[in-house]
Design an enzyme around this catalytic site. Structure first.
Site, mmCIF file in Angstrom:
data_model
loop_
_atom_site.group_PDB
_atom_site.id
_atom_site.type_symbol
_atom_site.label_atom_id
_atom_site.label_comp_id
_atom_site.label_asym_id
_atom_site.label_seq_id
_atom_site.Cartn_x
_atom_site.Cartn_y
_atom_site.Cartn_z
ATOM 1 N N GLY A 69 -0.775 -10.549 7.012
ATOM 2 C CA GLY A 69 -0.242 -10.419 5.719
ATOM 3 C C GLY A 69 -0.198 -9.275 5.011
ATOM 4 O O GLY A 69 -0.048 -9.002 3.674
ATOM 5 N N GLN A 70 -1.288 -8.420 5.603
ATOM 6 C CA GLN A 70 -1.474 -7.120 5.063
ATOM 7 C C GLN A 70 -0.441 -6.200 4.718
ATOM 8 O O GLN A 70 0.527 -6.184 5.517
ATOM 9 C CB GLN A 70 -2.662 -6.115 5.565
ATOM 10 C CG GLN A 70 -3.965 -7.041 5.789
ATOM 11 C CD GLN A 70 -4.844 -6.634 6.856
ATOM 12 O OE1 GLN A 70 -3.823 -6.691 8.154
ATOM 13 N NE2 GLN A 70 -5.913 -6.435 6.906
ATOM 14 N N ASP A 71 -0.494 -5.566 3.779
ATOM 15 C CA ASP A 71 0.342 -4.414 3.131
ATOM 16 C C ASP A 71 1.301 -3.938 4.430
ATOM 17 O O ASP A 71 2.501 -3.908 4.600
ATOM 18 C CB ASP A 71 -0.008 -3.227 2.216
ATOM 19 C CG ASP A 71 0.124 -3.440 1.038
ATOM 20 O OD1 ASP A 71 0.755 -4.556 0.774
ATOM 21 O OD2 ASP A 71 -0.299 -2.687 0.136
ATOM 22 N N LEU A 73 1.229 -4.717 7.334
ATOM 23 C CA LEU A 73 1.772 -5.623 8.425
ATOM 24 C C LEU A 73 3.035 -6.134 7.955
ATOM 25 O O LEU A 73 4.211 -6.613 8.684
ATOM 26 C CB LEU A 73 0.818 -6.582 8.775
ATOM 27 C CG LEU A 73 -0.609 -6.041 9.610
ATOM 28 C CD1 LEU A 73 -1.345 -7.292 9.790
ATOM 29 C CD2 LEU A 73 -0.174 -5.278 10.898
ATOM 30 N N ARG A 74 3.406 -6.358 6.735
ATOM 31 C CA ARG A 74 4.121 -7.178 6.066
ATOM 32 C C ARG A 74 5.596 -6.606 6.453
ATOM 33 O O ARG A 74 6.660 -7.288 6.835
ATOM 34 C CB ARG A 74 4.227 -7.326 4.548
ATOM 35 C CG ARG A 74 3.140 -8.370 4.271
ATOM 36 C CD ARG A 74 3.554 -9.139 2.817
ATOM 37 N NE ARG A 74 3.607 -8.209 1.673
ATOM 38 C CZ ARG A 74 2.460 -7.604 1.134
ATOM 39 N NH1 ARG A 74 1.186 -7.857 1.365
ATOM 40 N NH2 ARG A 74 2.554 -6.610 -0.104
#
Ligand code: G3D
Length: 179
Positions: A69-71, A73-74
């Site tokens: 869910g990190q920036d 990866l989103r």
């Protein structure tokens, strides 16, 4: 013949249902998946990939993808959407500041054509923590009432104790049985 085979597969549950777990970093995605695997369902196979697990409830088998869910990866979430039947959105109910960001990600996701037929389970996680938003408040913050294009359900839970997770799995099962 094809129809008969499909019918038999439905009866015997001989089909995996693709599930993706999304949410901002620190929401509790990994902890929830771990709870599913150890307590609520039978873990039918060892880790398939770094973030894919197969879990089973009776005849129903879910192939669950835990997406970061990190920036950074989103932006790539959409690459996992194809053939997804259920989206689990994990929300940290104490994270009031980022609820708007979660809302934006949710509505962006539901607009994607590959998720047109997916059902959405929103897990209002970390209910054990003081000051956490209730499921109703999360629902309001995410404007869930405005969603008529997808079947959705919001469930309060605590990933640490597993509270709320059996009900979540029951809902997931009801969705794939319906479809
Ligand atoms: P993520 O996979 O979404 O990034 P994690 O999130 O599953 O790694 O969880 C992030 C942190 O939140 C972890 O704490 C985890 O123990 C905690 N957490 C997850 N669910 C709950 C919950 O229901 N209640 C509480 N109190 N904590 C929870 P650490 O300290 O390991 O970073």
């Amino acid at each position: 013949m094809g129809f008969l085979l499909t019918k038999m597969m439905a009866v015997f549950g001989d089909r995996e249902h693709k599930v993706i777990v999304v949410g901002l970093d620190n929401a509790g995605k990994t902890t929830i998946l771990y709870q599913f695997l150890t307590k609520e369902a039978v873990h039918t196979s060892p880790t398939i990939g770094s973030n894919v697990e197969e879990i089973a409830m009776g005849n129903t088998r879910f192939l669950v993808w835990d997406i970061g869910g990190q920036d950074s990866l989103r932006a790539g979430w959409f690459t996992y959407y194809c053939n997804t039947e259920i989206v689990i959105l994990v929300v940290d109910s104490t994270d009031r500041e980022r609820l708007t960001l979660t809302k934006e990600e949710l509505h962006r996701m539901l607009a994607h054509e590959d998720l047109q037929n997916a059902a959405v389970l929103i897990l209002a996680n970390k209910q054990d923590m003081k000051g956490s938003l209730t499921a109703a408040e999360i629902s309001q913050g995410l404007t869930l009432d405005s969603i008529s294009s997808h079947s959705w359900h919001v469930q309060a839970c605590c990933a640490l104790t597993g509270e709320g997770l059996p009900a979540s799995l029951d809902w997931m099962k009801s969705q794939v049985v319906v479809n």
